[in-house]
Design a protein around this motif. Structure first.
Motif, short mmCIF file in Angstrom:
data_model
loop_
_atom_site.label_atom_id
_atom_site.label_comp_id
_atom_site.label_asym_id
_atom_site.label_seq_id
_atom_site.Cartn_x
_atom_site.Cartn_y
_atom_site.Cartn_z
N TRP A 300 3.53 -28.75 -14.98
CA TRP A 300 4.55 -29.50 -15.72
C TRP A 300 4.84 -30.79 -14.95
O TRP A 300 5.20 -30.75 -13.78
N TRP A 334 1.76 -29.81 -19.33
CA TRP A 334 2.78 -30.36 -20.22
C TRP A 334 3.40 -31.55 -19.49
O TRP A 334 3.94 -31.41 -18.39
N GLU A 336 5.99 -34.87 -19.78
CA GLU A 336 7.10 -35.47 -20.51
C GLU A 336 7.38 -36.89 -20.02
O GLU A 336 7.62 -37.08 -18.82
N LEU A 419 2.94 -36.73 -30.11
CA LEU A 419 2.48 -35.68 -29.21
C LEU A 419 0.97 -35.86 -29.08
O LEU A 419 0.24 -35.77 -30.08
N ARG A 426 -1.04 -31.67 -22.94
CA ARG A 426 -0.09 -31.93 -24.02
C ARG A 426 0.94 -32.91 -23.46
O ARG A 426 1.59 -32.61 -22.44
N THR A 441 8.15 -22.87 -25.82
CA THR A 441 7.95 -23.28 -24.44
C THR A 441 6.76 -22.55 -23.83
O THR A 441 5.90 -23.16 -23.17
N LEU A 444 3.55 -24.11 -24.82
CA LEU A 444 3.20 -25.35 -24.12
C LEU A 444 2.41 -25.08 -22.84
O LEU A 444 1.55 -25.87 -22.45
N PHE A 445 2.74 -23.96 -22.18
CA PHE A 445 2.11 -23.66 -20.89
C PHE A 445 1.01 -22.62 -21.00
O PHE A 445 0.51 -22.12 -20.00
N LEU A 450 -2.12 -25.17 -29.48
CA LEU A 450 -0.79 -25.29 -30.07
C LEU A 450 -0.87 -25.11 -31.58
O LEU A 450 -1.86 -25.51 -32.21
#
Length: 465
Positions: A300, A334, A336, A419, A426, A441, A444-445, A450
Motif C-alpha cells: 500500500w 494499492w 492512493e 482508477l 491499482r 478493501t 484491493l489487496f 477487481l
C-alpha cells in the motif's frame, strides 16, 4: 493526576456520559486546530485523558491533535464514515476519556454533511472560534448567527482568536448578547502559529518545535475561562453505543507492506485497524530512506507529499528495484494519490520562481504526474467494486498524463477519479476509508481481479469537504 480524572469503565452496550465539545468556526483559517489542540494539550498536561476527532476527511489536522492527545485521531463524517461508525467511535472514546474534542471542518455550516449536522445528530455542543482581528461589534453578530442560524444547535460558547489587546478582548465580550457565552480570547502570536502550505497545515512531525508550539498555545489558553474549567464544568454529553459489524479475516496470513514517512503520511489510523481486523500483518517501510519492500504479499502506497521530496525519491534505487520485482511476481499494489504519483515514470514539480523540474520516479506506471497551481480534485467519492462500495474523498493539485485508460471511475464531484489497473497495480487519486467496506478493501489487496461491473451507487454529496 487530579480527582476529576475519569475512572469509568462501561460495558460495550451501556451509555456513557463525558465532557465533549465540537470546535467550529465561521470559515477555514480561523484557528480551529490551534484551539482544539491547545485545549487537548492543556488537559493532558493536567493528567487527564483526552480523545480527539476530526470532522470530515483530513490527514493533516489529525497530526496535531494526535500530538496533543497522544492517541490516534479518527475522522467523523456522516457520509464517508457513516453515523453508526461515528457513534461507535465516540462511545468507545468517551468510555475511557475525561474529555472528547471534535474539530470541525471549514465553516460550521459548510459542506454536506456539515459540522453543524454532525453536532446536531450526535449532540455535540459547539465551541465557536472566531478570528476577531479588525472587528468589535461584528463579533457579537457572528457569534449570535452561528448559535441561532439553525434552531436547537447544541452550544458551548465562543472564543475570540488573534485578539490585539485586553481592551480589544473586553470590547468583543461586550458585543455578545449573552455574556455567559464568553470563553475568552487568544492573542495573535508566532509562538503558536501553525504553518500551512498547498494541502493545508504542515504536519506536526515535520517541525522540530511542534510540541513547543502546542505548549505555548496551551499556556495562553490556561488563562481563559475555557482553560480554567475542569471537564466537569464543560458540557456533558451522553454517548449511546452503536452496533458494529464483525469483520471476516479475508486477509488472514497475508503481509501488507505500507509506505510510511513524511513523504507518505496520509494514513487514516482506522484504515490500519481494518487491515489488522481483516487478518493482515502490517510491515512498514520508508521510501525516503530508500528501504526496499519488506517481504510481503501486497503493498500500500498512501498519499502524502512526494512532490516535496521528488529528488530524494528519484534516487531510491533499491526501492525502485523491489517494486519492479514485486509487480513482476504478480503481487498487488494499492496506490492512493501521492503513492500513485510516485509510481509514474516521471514527476514534474513546479515552483513559482523556477521552471518546472522533471524527476525520474519509480517507473511502475507509464506517464507522468504534473503539479499545477490550481486545485485539480476536491470532494467526497465512492468506488464501486462489484456488490461493495468504498467511500472516501479526493484532494490534489496534480494531474496525470498517461496512455493508460481508466479501468473505472469513482462516483463523485467533477466526474469522479480514474482508477488505473496496470497488471497487479491499482492506483487512483481516490483516498479510501477502508471501514466503509472491509470486503472491498480486501479485494484491493488480493491477487484476484477487481470486480468493476459497478452496481447503481448512491452518489456522494455535491458540496466539497
Amino acid at each position: 493526576m487530579d480527582s476529576a480524572v475519569n475512572t469509568r469503565r462501561s460495558s460495550p452496550g451501556a451509555a456513557v456520559t463525558c465532557a465533549a465539545v465540537l470546535v467550529a468556526a465561521p470559515a477555514s483559517g480561523q484557528g480551529k486546530t490551534t484551539v482544539a489542540a491547545a485545549l487537548a494539550r492543556l488537559h493532558v498536561r493536567q493528567g487527564r485523558r483526552v480523545r480527539a476527532f476530526k470532522c470530515g476527511p483530513d490527514f493533516l489536522d489529525p497530526h496535531w491533535l494526535a500530538l496533543a492527545t497522544g492517541a490516534p485521531v479518527h475522522s467523523l463524517d456522516l457520509w464517508m464514515t457513516g453515523e453508526a461508525d461515528c457513534r461507535a467511535r465516540l462511545h468507545a472514546a468517551a468510555s475511557e476519556a475525561d474529555l472528547v474534542i471534535v474539530e470541525g471542518v471549514m465553516g460550521l455550516f459548510d459542506g454536506t454533511p456539515s459540522a453543524a449536522e454532525l453536532a446536531e445528530h450526535l449532540g455535540l455542543p459547539v465551541l465557536a472560534v472566531i478570528d476577531a482581528q479588525a472587528m468589535t461589534g461584528t463579533f457579537g453578530a457572528l457569534a449570535y448567527g452561528l448559535q441561532n442560524f439553525r434552531p436547537g444547535l447544541p452550544w458551548a460558547g465562543v472564543l475570540a482568536n488573534r485578539v490585539a489587546s485586553e481592551r480589544h478582548a473586553d470590547m468583543l465580550k461586550d458585543a455578545l448578547r449573552d455574556p455567559g457565552d464568553w470563553l475568552g480570547a487568544l492573542p495573535r502570536s508566532a509562538d503558536f502559529a501553525l504553518p500551512e502550505r498547498h494541502l493545508g497545515l504542515v504536519g506536526a512531525a515535520e517541525l522540530g518545535d511542534a510540541m513547543v508550539r502546542l505548549d505555548a498555545a496551551a499556556d495562553v489558553l490556561a488563562a481563559t475561562p475555557l482553560g480554567q474549567r475542569a471537564p466537569g464544568q464543560l458540557p456533558q454529553v451522553r454517548f449511546e453505543p452503536a452496533p458494529t459489524a464483525p469483520v471476516a479475516p479475508l486477509l488472514a496470513g497475508r503481509t501488507i507492506a505500507i509506505a510510511r514517512d513524511t513523504a507518505f503520511s496520509f494514513i487514516y489510523p482506522a484504515n490500519l485497524e481494518v487491515l489488522e481486523a481483516l487478518g493482515a500483518r502490517l510491515a512498514f517501510f520508508s521510501p525516503l530512506a530508500d528501504e526496499p519492500l519488506p517481504p510481503c504479499d501486497a503493498a500500500w502506497l498512501p498519499g502524502g507529499y512526494p512532490e516535496l521530496h521528488a529528488a530524494v525519491l528519484s534516487a531510491s534505487d533499491r526501492l525502485r528495484l523491489s517494486l519492479a520485482n514485486h509487480v513482476t511476481a504478480g503481487k498487488p499494489i494499492w496506490a492512493e494519490c501521492g503513492g500513485m504519483m510516485a509510481l509514474f515514470d516521471e514527476l514534474a514539480t513546479r515552483d513559482d520562481a523556477e521552471p518546472t523540474d522533471v524527476h525520474r520516479l519509480w517507473g511502475v506506471l507509464p506517464g507522468r504526474a504534473v503539479m499545477q497551481k490550481r486545485l485539480a480534485g476536491l470532494g467526497p467519492q465512492q468506488l464501486d467494486l462489484g456488490a461493495h462500495a468504498l467511500r472516501g474523498h479526493t484532494f490534489h493539485y496534480s494531474r496525470c498524463e498517461t496512455p493508460l485508460a481508466p479501468a473505472a471511475r469513482t462516483v463523485g464531484t467533477r466526474g469522479g477519479e480514474a482508477l488505473y489497473v496496470h497488471g497487479p497495480v491499482r492506483a487512483s487519486y481516490f483516498h479510501a476509508w477502508f471501514a466503509s467496506s472491509p470486503e472491498a478493501t480486501a479485494r484491493l489487496f488480493s491477487a484476484m481481479p477487481l470486480e468493476l461491473d459497478s452496481h447503481a451507487a448512491q452518489a456522494p454529496p455535491d458540496a466539497p469537504h
